[in-house]
Motif scaffolding. Sequence first.
Motif, PDB file in Angstrom:
ATOM      1  N   LYS A  10       0.837  -1.206   0.000  1.00 38.42           N
ATOM      2  CA  LYS A  10       0.000   0.000   0.000  1.00 38.42           C
ATOM      3  C   LYS A  10       0.869   1.252   0.000  1.00 38.42           C
ATOM      4  N   PHE A  11       1.934   1.195   0.796  1.00 36.80           N
ATOM      5  CA  PHE A  11       2.853   2.327   0.856  1.00 36.80           C
ATOM      6  C   PHE A  11       3.454   2.600  -0.519  1.00 36.80           C
ATOM      7  N   GLU A  12       3.856   1.560  -1.221  1.00 38.32           N
ATOM      8  CA  GLU A  12       4.459   1.713  -2.547  1.00 38.32           C
ATOM      9  C   GLU A  12       3.460   2.326  -3.534  1.00 38.32           C
ATOM     10  N   VAL A  13       2.197   1.928  -3.438  1.00 38.72           N
ATOM     11  CA  VAL A  13       1.161   2.503  -4.305  1.00 38.72           C
ATOM     12  C   VAL A  13       1.009   3.990  -4.009  1.00 38.72           C
ATOM     13  N   ILE A  14       0.931   4.328  -2.740  1.00 36.66           N
ATOM     14  CA  ILE A  14       0.790   5.731  -2.336  1.00 36.66           C
ATOM     15  C   ILE A  14       2.006   6.532  -2.790  1.00 36.66           C
ATOM     16  N   LYS A  15       3.184   5.985  -2.587  1.00 37.67           N
ATOM     17  CA  LYS A  15       4.418   6.668  -2.978  1.00 37.67           C
ATOM     18  C   LYS A  15       4.416   6.931  -4.482  1.00 37.67           C
ATOM     19  N   HIS A  16       4.011   5.954  -5.258  1.00 32.53           N
ATOM     20  CA  HIS A  16       3.977   6.117  -6.712  1.00 32.53           C
ATOM     21  C   HIS A  16       2.999   7.235  -7.104  1.00 32.53           C
ATOM     22  N   LYS A  17       1.842   7.267  -6.466  1.00 29.56           N
ATOM     23  CA  LYS A  17       0.850   8.293  -6.780  1.00 29.56           C
ATOM     24  C   LYS A  17       1.354   9.689  -6.404  1.00 29.56           C
ATOM     25  N   ILE A  18       2.032   9.795  -5.257  1.00 32.09           N
ATOM     26  CA  ILE A  18       2.586  11.085  -4.843  1.00 32.09           C
ATOM     27  C   ILE A  18       3.692  11.507  -5.803  1.00 32.09           C
ATOM     28  N   ASP A  19       4.542  10.571  -6.205  1.00 32.36           N
ATOM     29  CA  ASP A  19       5.588  10.874  -7.182  1.00 32.36           C
ATOM     30  C   ASP A  19       4.982  11.400  -8.478  1.00 32.36           C
TER      31      ASP A  19
END
Length: 58
Positions: A10-19
Motif C-alpha cells: 500500500k505504501f508503494e502505491v501511495i508513494k507512486h501516486k505522490i511521485d
Amino acid sequence: MPDSEEKKEKFEVIKHKIDSLVMAMRDLSEEDVKKLSVKDFHELDKHIFDILKIIERY
C-alpha cells in the motif's frame, strides 16, 4: 507477517501516486500557475494536508 507485506505494498502505491503528482506539478509552467485561482490553491492545500495526516499515521 502478511499484514506487514500488505502495508508495504500500500505504501508503494501511495508513494507512486505522490511521485506522479509531484512530477505533474513540476510540469506546470509559470503561466499555468498564474491561471490558478485562490480557490485552486486552497483546494490543493487541503489535499496536501490530508496526505500529511495519512503519512503521520504510519
